[in-house]
Scaffold this motif. Structure first.
Motif, mmCIF file in Angstrom:
data_model
loop_
_atom_site.group_PDB
_atom_site.id
_atom_site.type_symbol
_atom_site.label_atom_id
_atom_site.label_comp_id
_atom_site.label_asym_id
_atom_site.label_seq_id
_atom_site.Cartn_x
_atom_site.Cartn_y
_atom_site.Cartn_z
ATOM 1 N N CYS A 130 31.953 44.449 90.120
ATOM 2 C CA CYS A 130 32.642 45.296 89.690
ATOM 3 C C CYS A 130 34.226 44.256 89.683
ATOM 4 N N ILE A 166 30.141 54.770 89.705
ATOM 5 C CA ILE A 166 29.315 53.806 90.061
ATOM 6 C C ILE A 166 28.452 54.109 91.032
ATOM 7 N N SER A 193 27.285 57.448 91.774
ATOM 8 C CA SER A 193 25.845 57.495 91.290
ATOM 9 C C SER A 193 24.568 56.401 91.759
ATOM 10 N N THR A 194 25.006 54.752 91.908
ATOM 11 C CA THR A 194 23.819 54.649 92.274
ATOM 12 C C THR A 194 23.514 54.230 94.566
ATOM 13 N N HIS A 251 35.623 60.438 79.733
ATOM 14 C CA HIS A 251 34.181 59.952 78.980
ATOM 15 C C HIS A 251 33.953 60.520 78.100
ATOM 16 N N TYR A 279 34.040 51.728 81.214
ATOM 17 C CA TYR A 279 32.496 52.134 82.086
ATOM 18 C C TYR A 279 31.257 51.353 81.442
ATOM 19 N N GLU A 280 31.106 51.885 80.052
ATOM 20 C CA GLU A 280 29.957 51.011 79.699
ATOM 21 C C GLU A 280 29.856 49.400 79.393
ATOM 22 N N CYS A 296 28.874 48.870 83.506
ATOM 23 C CA CYS A 296 27.721 49.316 83.531
ATOM 24 C C CYS A 296 26.543 48.126 82.921
ATOM 25 N N SER A 297 26.518 47.691 82.102
ATOM 26 C CA SER A 297 26.245 46.186 81.084
ATOM 27 C C SER A 297 26.619 45.700 82.203
ATOM 28 N N LEU A 357 26.720 45.131 86.069
ATOM 29 C CA LEU A 357 25.913 45.609 86.445
ATOM 30 C C LEU A 357 23.964 45.428 86.043
ATOM 31 N N ALA A 358 23.450 46.017 85.112
ATOM 32 C CA ALA A 358 22.725 45.285 84.668
ATOM 33 C C ALA A 358 22.289 44.690 84.553
ATOM 34 N N LEU A 415 22.111 47.570 88.699
ATOM 35 C CA LEU A 415 22.299 49.451 88.157
ATOM 36 C C LEU A 415 20.251 50.004 87.999
#
Length: 122
Positions: free
Chosen positions: A31, A65, A68-69, A99, A109-110, A113-114, A116-117, A122
């Motif tokens: 992050c 994040i 939720s994770t 959002h 945010y997206e 998330c990408s 982290l993926a 994620l």
């Protein structure tokens, strides 16, 4: 062969939470790297008490994040971001509205998330 569960009494100092901490540390590392590389926001700025919109949005995305994770409490997340636990609760409550209404926030945010993926976090 199944997964072997080791009792914490067998090896003093060994804890199941150590694995969780490493995951949380990895999530936070990615992050902070993302915000530093993509948005030129340093870790120190995110953890500061400055209430500029781009910094608050960075804190909001990271806290949502983490909620939720991970199994971190709002107090633990607040300690990581150097904010009060009530701020983390507020970030969660306002996340959906932002959002759905703010294109910049959604991209922020997206993008995270990408990232982290890509790191299998994620």
């Amino acid at each position: 062969m199944g997964v072997l569960k080791i009792s914490p009494y067998v090896y003093p100092g060994f804890s199941v939470q150590d694995k969780t901490r490493k995951t949380v540390a990895n999530i936070l590392r990615v992050c902070y790297e993302y915000f530093n590389d993509e948005h030129e926001i340093s870790k120190e700025e995110i953890q500061s008490s400055v209430r500029k919109r781009h910094l608050v949005d960075a804190r909001r995305v990271i806290s949502c994040i983490l909620r939720s994770t991970t199994k971190l409490t709002t107090t633990m997340i607040g300690d990581e971001l150097r904010v009060d636990h009530s701020s983390v609760i507020h970030y969660s409550r306002t996340f959906d509205d932002l959002h759905s209404s703010s294109r910049e926030f959604r991209e922020l945010y997206e993008g995270l998330c990408s990232k982290l993926a890509q790191n299998n976090l994620l």
